[in-house]
Structures are given as structure tokens and as C-alpha cells.
Scaffold this motif. Sequence first.
Motif, PDB file in Angstrom:
ATOM      1  N   LEU A   1     -82.498  -0.901 -64.245  1.00 58.35           N
ATOM      2  CA  LEU A   1     -82.595  -0.545 -62.823  1.00 58.35           C
ATOM      3  C   LEU A   1     -84.045  -0.234 -62.453  1.00 58.35           C
ATOM      4  CD1 LEU A   1     -80.992   0.123 -60.211  1.00 58.35           C
ATOM      5  CD2 LEU A   1     -80.881   2.481 -61.030  1.00 58.35           C
ATOM      6  N   ALA A   2     -84.738   0.497 -63.337  1.00 58.39           N
ATOM      7  CA  ALA A   2     -86.124   0.848 -63.035  1.00 58.39           C
ATOM      8  C   ALA A   2     -87.051  -0.364 -63.106  1.00 58.39           C
ATOM      9  CB  ALA A   2     -86.597   1.939 -64.020  1.00 58.39           C
ATOM     10  N   LEU A   3     -86.850  -1.226 -64.112  1.00 61.86           N
ATOM     11  CA  LEU A   3     -87.760  -2.351 -64.317  1.00 61.86           C
ATOM     12  C   LEU A   3     -87.530  -3.474 -63.306  1.00 61.86           C
ATOM     13  CD1 LEU A   3     -87.967  -2.798 -68.212  1.00 61.86           C
ATOM     14  CD2 LEU A   3     -89.760  -2.049 -66.649  1.00 61.86           C
ATOM     15  N   PHE A   4     -86.286  -3.914 -63.210  1.00 62.45           N
ATOM     16  CA  PHE A   4     -86.029  -5.160 -62.479  1.00 62.45           C
ATOM     17  C   PHE A   4     -85.706  -4.942 -60.998  1.00 62.45           C
ATOM     18  CE2 PHE A   4     -84.429  -5.874 -66.910  1.00 62.45           C
ATOM     19  CZ  PHE A   4     -85.561  -6.541 -67.333  1.00 62.45           C
ATOM     20  N   VAL A   5     -85.154  -3.789 -60.655  1.00 64.86           N
ATOM     21  CA  VAL A   5     -84.792  -3.534 -59.251  1.00 64.86           C
ATOM     22  C   VAL A   5     -85.891  -2.734 -58.552  1.00 64.86           C
ATOM     23  CG1 VAL A   5     -83.094  -2.482 -57.720  1.00 64.86           C
ATOM     24  CG2 VAL A   5     -82.349  -3.657 -59.788  1.00 64.86           C
ATOM     25  N   ASN A   6     -86.249  -1.558 -59.113  1.00 63.66           N
ATOM     26  CA  ASN A   6     -87.217  -0.699 -58.437  1.00 63.66           C
ATOM     27  C   ASN A   6     -88.647  -1.211 -58.572  1.00 63.66           C
ATOM     28  OD1 ASN A   6     -85.081   0.941 -57.788  1.00 63.66           O
ATOM     29  ND2 ASN A   6     -85.394   2.341 -59.500  1.00 63.66           N
ATOM     30  N   THR A   7     -89.004  -1.779 -59.739  1.00 64.57           N
ATOM     31  CA  THR A   7     -90.382  -2.238 -59.945  1.00 64.57           C
ATOM     32  C   THR A   7     -90.567  -3.695 -59.547  1.00 64.57           C
ATOM     33  OG1 THR A   7     -90.606  -0.678 -61.792  1.00 64.57           O
ATOM     34  CG2 THR A   7     -92.202  -2.477 -61.662  1.00 64.57           C
ATOM     35  N   ALA A   8     -89.728  -4.573 -60.075  1.00 63.66           N
ATOM     36  CA  ALA A   8     -89.891  -6.005 -59.778  1.00 63.66           C
ATOM     37  C   ALA A   8     -89.328  -6.388 -58.410  1.00 63.66           C
ATOM     38  CB  ALA A   8     -89.206  -6.837 -60.875  1.00 63.66           C
ATOM     39  N   GLY A   9     -88.536  -5.542 -57.796  1.00 61.86           N
ATOM     40  CA  GLY A   9     -88.028  -5.821 -56.459  1.00 61.86           C
ATOM     41  C   GLY A   9     -86.903  -6.831 -56.405  1.00 61.86           C
ATOM     42  N   LEU A  10     -86.246  -7.089 -57.535  1.00 54.72           N
ATOM     43  CA  LEU A  10     -85.111  -8.022 -57.522  1.00 54.72           C
ATOM     44  C   LEU A  10     -83.890  -7.358 -56.891  1.00 54.72           C
ATOM     45  CD1 LEU A  10     -85.502  -9.580 -61.091  1.00 54.72           C
ATOM     46  CD2 LEU A  10     -86.063 -10.655 -58.901  1.00 54.72           C
ATOM     47  N   ARG A  11     -83.026  -8.185 -56.369  1.00 51.81           N
ATOM     48  CA  ARG A  11     -81.817  -7.684 -55.704  1.00 51.81           C
ATOM     49  C   ARG A  11     -80.842  -7.130 -56.741  1.00 51.81           C
ATOM     50  NH1 ARG A  11     -77.826 -11.677 -52.326  1.00 51.81           N
ATOM     51  NH2 ARG A  11     -76.487 -10.093 -51.353  1.00 51.81           N
ATOM     52  N   PRO A  12     -80.321  -5.926 -56.559  1.00 52.40           N
ATOM     53  CA  PRO A  12     -79.354  -5.413 -57.542  1.00 52.40           C
ATOM     54  C   PRO A  12     -78.054  -6.194 -57.501  1.00 52.40           C
ATOM     55  CG  PRO A  12     -79.534  -3.940 -55.660  1.00 52.40           C
ATOM     56  CD  PRO A  12     -80.615  -4.961 -55.479  1.00 52.40           C
ATOM     57  N   GLY A  13     -77.449  -6.314 -58.680  1.00 55.55           N
ATOM     58  CA  GLY A  13     -76.144  -6.955 -58.765  1.00 55.55           C
ATOM     59  C   GLY A  13     -76.175  -8.457 -58.919  1.00 55.55           C
ATOM     60  N   ILE A  14     -77.363  -9.084 -59.064  1.00 47.71           N
ATOM     61  CA  ILE A  14     -77.412 -10.538 -59.260  1.00 47.71           C
ATOM     62  C   ILE A  14     -77.387 -10.861 -60.754  1.00 47.71           C
ATOM     63  CG2 ILE A  14     -78.627 -10.900 -57.091  1.00 47.71           C
ATOM     64  CD1 ILE A  14     -81.203 -11.213 -58.631  1.00 47.71           C
ATOM     65  N   VAL A  15     -77.167 -12.144 -61.050  1.00 50.36           N
ATOM     66  CA  VAL A  15     -76.966 -12.546 -62.442  1.00 50.36           C
ATOM     67  C   VAL A  15     -78.207 -12.261 -63.284  1.00 50.36           C
ATOM     68  CG1 VAL A  15     -76.423 -14.482 -63.953  1.00 50.36           C
ATOM     69  CG2 VAL A  15     -75.322 -14.305 -61.707  1.00 50.36           C
ATOM     70  N   VAL A  16     -79.395 -12.553 -62.730  1.00 48.16           N
ATOM     71  CA  VAL A  16     -80.627 -12.381 -63.512  1.00 48.16           C
ATOM     72  C   VAL A  16     -80.824 -10.914 -63.893  1.00 48.16           C
ATOM     73  CG1 VAL A  16     -83.132 -12.501 -63.387  1.00 48.16           C
ATOM     74  CG2 VAL A  16     -81.763 -14.413 -62.590  1.00 48.16           C
ATOM     75  N   VAL A  17     -80.598 -10.010 -62.949  1.00 43.67           N
ATOM     76  CA  VAL A  17     -80.787  -8.580 -63.243  1.00 43.67           C
ATOM     77  C   VAL A  17     -79.788  -8.119 -64.307  1.00 43.67           C
ATOM     78  CG1 VAL A  17     -80.601  -6.273 -62.279  1.00 43.67           C
ATOM     79  CG2 VAL A  17     -81.793  -8.059 -61.010  1.00 43.67           C
ATOM     80  N   GLY A  18     -78.532  -8.504 -64.163  1.00 42.93           N
ATOM     81  CA  GLY A  18     -77.537  -8.117 -65.167  1.00 42.93           C
ATOM     82  C   GLY A  18     -77.847  -8.702 -66.531  1.00 42.93           C
TER      83      GLY A  18
END
Length: 545
Positions: A384-401
Motif C-alpha cells: 500500500l505504501a509503495l505502489f499506491v501512496n508512493t507510485a500513485g497506482l490505483r488501489p485494487g488493480i491487478v498490478v498492485v495486488g
Amino acid sequence: MATADESTGAWFGADGQVSQVRGLLFKAACLGATLLALFLVFVFLAYVATDAIEPLTADPAWWGAVAVTVLLPALGLAGYYYRYDPPAGEVAYTALGLPIAATLLAGGVGIVFRHIVSPHGWLALVVATAVAAGAIALHDRRRDAGALERAAVVTVVPLLALVGVPGLVPSLRELILSAPVLPMASLSLLGTFAAPIAAAVGWRIRRVRKSDRAGVIAGGATVVVAALGLVAAPLVGLSATSWIVLTTVVAVPVGLYVEQVLRRGDGVSGLAFPVAIAIGVAVCAAVVGVADLSGPTVWLDWEFLTTAHNRTPREAGIYPALVGSVMMIIVVAVAAFPVGVGAAIYLEEYAPTEGLPGSIVELIEINVANLAGVPSVVYGLLGLALFVNTAGLRPGIVVVGGLTVGLLILPIVIVSAQEAIQAVPDSQRQAAYGMGATRWQTVRTVVLPRAMPGILTGTILALGRAIGETAPLLMVGVAAVVRISPNSFFSLFSAMPRQIFAWARLAKPEFYHGVLAAGVLVLLVVLLMMNGTAILLRNKYQRHE
């Protein structure tokens, strides 16, 4: 210490000076713990299967028909194999399990061609990859280039073929997809999926039978059977794509196994086992239809596997979550495997072992081993910290999971790869160095080929853990229910454990008794298939050794 006397077969000190009671108690305790664990697993599986199948809802005569037509012949053959022909028993169980495992794999391949890459996209990907590989091979043959130039060619050519320069130069793959005329989807799949598999079949048959004619016949037969789908598939209610996938993913491995058994001539009678079961199922269906017997009201059926979640328990399915799990595992494998294996190669083959740098490397190895035991919810917070809050990716998408779960299994992949590399004897490395090979040549041609089965085994077991994780998915916002399957790696998705967790919280008892149990069975089947693959790889490696 008590040791055995080879001349007499007796134990030194067994005349009362050394007590064996503690050893016998330890042996009995280990046996009891093993039996208890197996019993608990069996009870759990029986409980889940009872909820998913509901056997008591069937007509007793229906169970009688199943017992007479399927179970009794199968038990009779199994007893015969156990008593009189043990090699045939191994063949029988493999011949029965191989089509089931191959069909599950074909389902995964079908999901890939339906939701991840289209047949035309696969055609463009294969052609662009082949052109890039040919260009690199031609460069190697025509120029005696230095290491820097060769590294540049190996890097730039695949990028231009597959990715291009965004906004400036389109890739070869994009140019192929934008062509005004492309072959039909089924023809694209026949030429770029079935044909390479047919070539591999022909090569294997030619090698084992030492006959060019046999290889040509095997490869040609594979292409012909796959091509029959263009005409015959609609007649049996299948699409041409499904026919091609089934013939290449299911029929080819089954055919190769049958050819292997017939060629060796050992345990041939075991091939009758799946045939007898298939005939028994057909006879049972006919008897049940004629006598109008009602079977169990199962929750785990074809409709459950191919439909989305519904508020009505009997209409609820797991298909979007199944597709999401497949796409997530692809991201996990692509992200974790190269990084984990690369780290293991550096730590075992290149990292310093002496002085201050060696101490730092040792500290890193200790921390990597400790990271394998960190709770999964912590990795969820990290993702959550790396990919959503820092990288700005949308939460809940395949790449983040997928990337979050990839972080979870990365220490496991590193540690298992290190163990596999350490298992390669140093004498083989020294022999390579003695013949003038560089360190990289030794790693590439000696160490990795011998360590790869162990690396793959550890990676598959790690992927089996990844597909069942729920806590990291909860932390990165993976949806509980998605009614539409994801069509890209940046789409919202749900995964099987997340969907099962959602079903467990619904109020209707049909959800957390029937639907939930059916979902758990699907997840367990996928896990068992992955673990079975790891076991087959390990056994093949041990036989090779």
C-alpha cells in the motif's frame, strides 16, 4: 555412540549398555504426529466436500448405480495392480491424473487467450519475438562484436520489437496489429500456438524413436488434429479456439505419455484404468437416465465455475475471481522469479565472503531469511505504501495486488534458489574453470541448468502460497466482489481467497455452507495441482541425478 556391526548385524552396545526406549518413544511420537496431521486434513476435506456436494440429497439408488458401475470396477482393477502388477498401478494412476491436470491447465490457457491476450495479440507477440531472436542471432553470426555492443543489441532489439519508443517509434508488435488484413483468430492460434507445440512433439518423437519419419508423422498429426477444430468444433458445441487449446494442452501430453508407456512395454495394462472408469461413467449416466434417479444437489458444478457472483446463492459463481487469480499469479511470477533468482545467483556466486563486505552480505542473507517469516499483513501495508501512496497506482488493480504478493514470496524464492545453487557440487564449477570458462559461463552453462529444477520447485511452492493469500489483498483494496472479469493488468479485480472471505461474511447460510465450500474446493484443487507440479519436477530431477 552405538553403531551396527556389519559382520553380525547386531548393534554395538545393544546388550544392555545402551537403552533404545527413548528412540522408540521418539519414533512413535513422530508417527503419531504424522497420523494426527493427516487425520485432521482428511476431516477438513471431508467437511468441505460434504458442504460442496451434499451427498445425502441424492437418491440412494443413484449411489448404488455409481458404486456398481464406477467404484467396484475401479477398486477391482486397483487391487489387481497392487497384488499382481505394481508397475501397471503407477501407470494407471498417472494415466488417470494426467488428463485431469492437463484439463485444468487448459482452462488456465483458455482464460489467458480470452481475457489477457487475444489470438491476434498472441500472433503479433510471437512474430515480433521471433524476428528479434533472429536479428540477434544474425548479429552474432555476422559480427565479432565486443561485450558492450552485444549487450546493447540484446537489449535494444527486443525493446524495439515488443515495446518500441512510446510516442515516437511504434513497435513491430503494434505494426503487425495495425495491419489492414490479419488471419482469422483461429488460424492465428493454429500457426503460432499449435504449430510450435507440434514441432516440439515431432522433435521429441524423432529423438526417442530415432526416426525422422516418426517425428514428421507425430508433428503432422498434431497439426492436423488441431486444424480439424476449424470444421469440427462447432459440431460438438466448442469454439475453434477451445478445440485448439484442448488438443494441444490435453491431447498432446496424454498422447505422449501413452506412446511412452507402449514404447517401454512396462505396465501397459495400467492404461485400461482410465478407460474402465470412462466406460463406467457412461454406463452410469445411461442407467441413471433410464431409471430417472436424482443425484446430489452439488454446489460445485460447471455453472459455478463460469458465472459471476450473485445475491442468490444457487446462481453465485467464481469465474471473475478465478480470472483475477490467474492474472495476479502471472504478475507475481514475472515480478518475483527473475529478481529472486538474480539475487540468489549474486549471493551464492558473486558476493564477497571475507572482510567487511562479507559481513554485510552475511547480514543481508540473515535478513532475507527472516523476511520469509514476516506476517503477510505487513507486506500488505508495504505494498500500500509503495505502489499506491508512493507510485500513485490505483488501489485494487491487478498490478498492485500482484506486486504486493510478489514482495511476500520474494524472500522464499531467494532462499529456495540459494539452496538449489548450493546443492550443485563445487567440483563441477572447478572443472569448468579448469577448462577455461569464465565465472558467468560457469554459472550459465553448469550451475543454473543443474539448479533449475530445485529453483522451479521452490518457486512453484511459493506461488502456491501466493494464490491463497488474503491479508495483502485486503490491505491494497482488492474488491470483495467483481461481476466483470478484468481485461487488463490495470483493471479492478477480485481473487479467489478474497471472494471466499466475502462469502464467509454473508448472512445467508447457503453462502457460508454451500457456496463457500465450493469456492474452497476450487482453491484447493488449484493449490494441489501446483504442488503436484512441484513434486513431479523434484522426482524428475532426482531420477535424472
